[in-house]
Design an enzyme around this catalytic site. Structure first.
Site, PDB file in Angstrom:
ATOM      1  N   GLU A 103      -5.874  -5.275  10.008  1.00 33.10           N
ATOM      2  CA  GLU A 103      -5.025  -4.075  10.380  1.00 33.10           C
ATOM      3  C   GLU A 103      -5.942  -3.331  11.681  1.00 33.10           C
ATOM      4  OE1 GLU A 103      -2.985  -2.626   6.777  1.00 33.10           O
ATOM      5  OE2 GLU A 103      -4.880  -1.466   6.369  1.00 33.10           O
TER       6      GLU A 103
ATOM      7  N   GLY B 235       1.968   2.230  10.748  1.00 28.31           N
ATOM      8  CA  GLY B 235       2.826   3.408  10.856  1.00 28.31           C
ATOM      9  C   GLY B 235       3.470   3.623  11.657  1.00 28.31           C
TER      10      GLY B 235
ATOM     11  N   GLU C  97      -7.165   5.305   7.528  1.00 26.94           N
ATOM     12  CA  GLU C  97      -7.033   6.233   7.147  1.00 26.94           C
ATOM     13  C   GLU C  97      -8.647   6.688   6.420  1.00 26.94           C
ATOM     14  OE1 GLU C  97      -3.337   6.343   4.747  1.00 26.94           O
ATOM     15  OE2 GLU C  97      -2.096   4.715   7.252  1.00 26.94           O
TER      16      GLU C  97
ATOM     17  N   LYS D  34      -0.204   3.909  -0.239  1.00 27.55           N
ATOM     18  CA  LYS D  34      -0.568   5.460   0.022  1.00 27.55           C
ATOM     19  C   LYS D  34       0.079   6.927  -0.479  1.00 27.55           C
ATOM     20  CE  LYS D  34      -0.130   3.404   4.297  1.00 27.55           C
ATOM     21  NZ  LYS D  34      -0.415   2.971   6.047  1.00 27.55           N
TER      22      LYS D  34
ATOM     23  N   SER E 246       2.656  -2.368  10.224  1.00 28.68           N
ATOM     24  CA  SER E 246       4.203  -2.047  10.346  1.00 28.68           C
ATOM     25  C   SER E 246       4.146  -3.707   9.699  1.00 28.68           C
ATOM     26  CB  SER E 246       4.835  -2.046  11.973  1.00 28.68           C
ATOM     27  OG  SER E 246       4.366  -0.553  12.004  1.00 28.68           O
TER      28      SER E 246
ATOM     29  N   HIS F 253      -9.755   1.458   4.489  1.00 25.93           N
ATOM     30  CA  HIS F 253      -8.005   1.969   4.963  1.00 25.93           C
ATOM     31  C   HIS F 253      -9.016   2.684   6.401  1.00 25.93           C
ATOM     32  CE1 HIS F 253      -5.072   2.551   6.288  1.00 25.93           C
ATOM     33  NE2 HIS F 253      -3.769   1.484   5.542  1.00 25.93           N
TER      34      HIS F 253
ATOM     35  N   ASN G 242       0.637  -1.011   0.392  1.00 24.65           N
ATOM     36  CA  ASN G 242      -0.083   0.171   0.176  1.00 24.65           C
ATOM     37  C   ASN G 242       0.821   0.876  -0.148  1.00 24.65           C
ATOM     38  OD1 ASN G 242      -1.721   1.848   0.139  1.00 24.65           O
ATOM     39  ND2 ASN G 242      -2.517   1.602   2.568  1.00 24.65           N
TER      40      ASN G 242
HETATM   41  P1  PGA Z   1       2.282   0.264   7.699  1.00 21.77           P
HETATM   42  O1  PGA Z   1       0.647   0.502   7.210  1.00 21.77           O
HETATM   43  O2  PGA Z   1       3.034  -0.836   7.462  1.00 21.77           O
HETATM   44  O3  PGA Z   1       3.392   1.461   7.221  1.00 21.77           O
HETATM   45  O4  PGA Z   1       2.122   0.255   9.040  1.00 21.77           O
HETATM   46  C1  PGA Z   1       0.121  -0.817   6.421  1.00 21.77           C
HETATM   47  C2  PGA Z   1      -1.629   0.157   6.200  1.00 21.77           C
HETATM   48  O5  PGA Z   1      -1.927   0.982   6.324  1.00 21.77           O
HETATM   49  O6  PGA Z   1      -2.198  -0.491   5.474  1.00 21.77           O
END
Ligand code: PGA
Length: 258
Positions: free
Chosen positions: A173, A179, A102, A15, A219, A100, A13
């Site tokens: 998630e 993140g 976010e 982003k 992560s 997601h 992803n």
């Molecule tokens: P991350 O993000 O691996 O940077 O924690 C995962 C995601 O948001 O899909």
């Protein structure tokens, strides 16, 4: 992972990162580092909308698919700034991330919009990666299983238990792990992924639930991927930060193709 029953999926992803001019260099760096693509494992990079044509072109014939990070719940019409499922498939997009955290946190997406978007995606060949997961507060309150159960149930309302289900992937998630560098332990992630599989079983049937891929995200990186992927109900990963580094992403892809 259980390769006999369902696909393993490693999805990057990106982003809101990368430029069109960087896509080919990313592909050129990544591909030689991937040792093998097994038939039971799909690898995909989910890019910002504007990079999709570039990514579809760069990854053509490589074995790596391309996905979007969002879509409109509407088919077409006066929805300024939105992108439809048909527009995504038309340019060669194979996957789409839906709901997601976010998008839920910053753009007001709810379980209901996630459901509407999933139903819209299912009208096309797109494979939906439907995201669920709890915040730190909710985990501390002890309501993780309850919350994730509701998220899955609402997201899949009116999704029939027939062949449409082949195009549904769930990504667990935990919001506190995204993140932050704080990964859920493989055991904690497994526990929630098992809860999700049980919910799928109650919504459809055990056989159908066993065939749905459940990813872990938050992560995941080149160091912890192997242990997470070794869990029986974790069928891959949704990888943010580490997917931006071709060398780290390749380690994860290779771990999944063991
Ligand atoms: P991350 O993000 O691996 O940077 O924690 C995962 C995601 O948001 O899909």
């Amino acid at each position: 992972m259980n390769r006999d029953l369902r696909k393993t999926i490693i999805a990057g992803n990106w982003k809101m990162n990368m430029l069109a001019s960087e896509v080919k260099a990313y592909k050129d760096e990544l591909m030689p580092l991937i040792t093998e693509f097994k038939a039971w494992c799909d690898t995909v990079v989910c890019t910002p909308f504007v990079l999709l044509p570039e990514a579809v072109c760069a990854f053509k014939g490589t074995g790596v698919g391309v996905g979007a990070q969002n879509l409109s719940q509407f088919e077409s019409g006066a929805y300024t700034g939105e992108v439809s499922a048909a527009q995504l498939t038309d340019i060669g997009t194979q996957y789409v991330i839906i709901g997601h955290s976010e998008r839920r946190q910053y753009y007001g997406e709810t379980d209901e919009t996630v459901n509407a978007k999933t139903l819209a995606a299912l009208k096309t060949p797109l494979i939906s990666i439907v995201c669920v997961g709890e915040t730190l507060e909710q985990r501390e309150e002890g309501i993780t299983n309850e919350l994730v159960t509701k998220q899955v149930k609402v997201a899949l309302s009116n999704v029939p238990g027939d062949r449409e289900l082949d195009k549904v992937v769930i990504a667990y998630e935990p919001v506190w792990a995204i993140g932050t560098g704080k990964t859920a332990t493989p055991e904690d992630a497994q526990e929630v992924c098992k809860v999700i599989r049980n919910v799928l079983s109650s919504l459809y049937c055990e056989k159908a639930a066993e065939a749905i891929s459940i990813l872990y995200g938050g992560s995941m990186n080149d160091k912890n991927a192997k242990d997470l992927l070794a869990q029986p109900d974790i069928d891959g990963g949704l990888i943010g930060g580490a997917s931006l580094k071709p060398d780290a992403f390749a380690v994860i892809v290779n771990a999944a193709n063991q």
